[in-house]
Every structure is written in C-alpha cells, then in structure tokens.
Design a protein around this motif. Sequence first.
Motif, mmCIF file in Angstrom:
data_model
loop_
_atom_site.group_PDB
_atom_site.id
_atom_site.type_symbol
_atom_site.label_atom_id
_atom_site.label_comp_id
_atom_site.label_asym_id
_atom_site.label_seq_id
_atom_site.Cartn_x
_atom_site.Cartn_y
_atom_site.Cartn_z
ATOM 1 N N GLN A 143 34.383 46.864 32.583
ATOM 2 C CA GLN A 143 33.529 46.429 31.634
ATOM 3 C C GLN A 143 33.412 45.771 33.074
ATOM 4 N N ASN A 144 32.426 45.674 32.855
ATOM 5 C CA ASN A 144 31.016 44.889 34.445
ATOM 6 C C ASN A 144 30.560 43.730 33.746
ATOM 7 N N GLY A 146 32.463 41.264 34.245
ATOM 8 C CA GLY A 146 34.274 40.869 33.954
ATOM 9 C C GLY A 146 34.280 39.049 33.403
ATOM 10 N N GLY A 151 32.598 39.373 28.773
ATOM 11 C CA GLY A 151 32.997 39.729 29.527
ATOM 12 C C GLY A 151 34.821 39.576 28.800
ATOM 13 N N SER A 167 38.074 45.083 34.708
ATOM 14 C CA SER A 167 36.756 44.299 35.081
ATOM 15 C C SER A 167 36.549 43.894 36.086
#
Length: 316
Positions: A143-144, A146, A151, A167
Amino acid sequence: MQLILKALGDVLENAVLDHDPDLTVGPDEVLVRIEAATINPVDSMLASGNYGYRIEVPFALGSEGVGRVVEGSAELLGRRVLILPNYEQGTWAEQVVVKAANVIPIPDEGDPLQLAMLGINPLTAHLALTKYVDLKPGDWIGQNLGNSAVGQYAAALAKHAGLKVLSVVRRPVALDADAVVVDGGDLAERIEAELGDNRLKLVLDGTGDATVGALAQATEFEGTVVSYSSVTGEPPAIGLGDHIYRQLRLTGLWIVNWLTTAPRAELERTYGDLARLVVDGVLRVRVEATYSLGEYAQALEHARRPGRDGKVLFRP
C-alpha cells in the motif's frame, strides 16, 4: 448547536453555527446526542462540490460520529450508535435527528473518540482487504499512504488476519508493518529488495501517483490493485505492460456504494466486528486534538495543517 454549510466552497469559509436547529423527531427517526464526531477529508470535498456525492446547501456538515439515542425508538433508547457515513445527516452537532435505519448499535464500552472514526477509514480498509482477493495468512499486501488513517487501519487488520504488509510512506515514520519503504528514487527496486522472493497479491492505492506503479511491478501475475482515493486527483499510474502483459486487475472502491447495497444484517455485522476490534485495541489511530463546536474555525484549520500526524475531532 449544529454546523451548517451555507454555500459550496471552502468549508472553513462557508461553515456557520446554527444555535437552534430543528430537532423534531418524526416517525422512524431517532434523536442522537453526539459524543464525538470526526473531521474527515471527505467533509472538505463534499463542501467544495468536488466529490462523487452532490450536496445542496444549506447542508448539515459532518460525515462521521457516534452518540447516544435520547429520543425515538424504544429499542435503541439509551444505546450508543454509529451514524452511517451516507451523508444524509450531519454529525458536527450537539444533537442530531437521524433516520433509525441510518444508525448501527455498537458497544457501550470503548473510547468514543476511536469509535467515532469507525465509519469511513476502517470500513474502507476492511472492504479493500476482503472483497476482491481471497487472502490467506502469510500473503503479502502492499500500500501507499502507509501512514494515513486508512493505511494504519489496513495494516492493523492485515496483521490481525496473519497477512504481511509493505507500506510506502512519504517520510520516515515508525509503522506497524513488516516492511516500510520511503518514497523516492529507485522505489520499485527497493520494494523488490524488501520482498525478496515474495510477490504482492493485493495493492491498496490512495494516491494515484507513481508509487502505485512501483507497487504494481511487485505484484503477482493477475494481482489486484484497489484504488480507494487519489490525493493527486489523477488515475492510478500503472504501467501499460503490467496492466496488459501481467493482467493486473484494477478496481475502484467507494464505500457509499457498499452502504447503499449491503443488506442490513451485513451492515450491522461488519460495523459490529470493527467496533469490537476498536474496543479491544486492535484498531486505533492517534488523536491529535479535540474541539468544541464553538471552536470550529480552529478545528477546521488544525485538520488541514500540513504535517499533522493525528486525527482532529469535535467533542460536543
């Protein structure tokens, strides 16, 4: 008191405090005394008119909140409830009249500040992790954003399910993730180095920038990218080769669609499970400040402050 948007535009410039809102409770409605209400980025987007849900002014502000039912349904009277974030009522208020169908009973115990944040971000993370890919313990997700609320919730839910999390963040920060990579040059190569022989089964994208493209390169054949927001305002920047030759699946996620189509039993079960995780301390994000409704200008300014690392809430 209740905060009302008088005109479309900047929420701080167009919010006004109504000191005598109409609190008449009609059939199939309840009156909720608000315990806490979150300031979510969605609220600013709604106010600006730059959102998938179009509003008409005057508009009651506040998409998330929890409180106690003080009038209406005998079954709900005295219960703590979550107000669904479907934009049909405003939560930035001392008390608000809500359709009984728009509230979900949640545990009476637990921190109301943490529970007030339940409506949007934890649900987004939950749906992203459960609705698109059949993940098994040991699988990797990437994921971005994070260090954003979504996130952090996604990482906590993934850890709770036995998943591994990578992340991507914009600046060094301590996160509860298996791997944390700071955005910058050679991002795709550094992601690959962190993963070793592993591949991502699922990518959660909240930016729309090049970070999702770097994560996509580390995704398995026919992996899935779920796009739930775009802080850049651009579509996910995924390479054509990854999209075509490796047949990555790209899907969007907007929780309003789920809120309007999910059966009532599923709504109650999902929010009930998430609320229990909040009460048990599994789901928790930092609260930076709380404000009264009378301090709304300071609260809204604080919520948009660069570098903020915690949530801002109203505590009527």
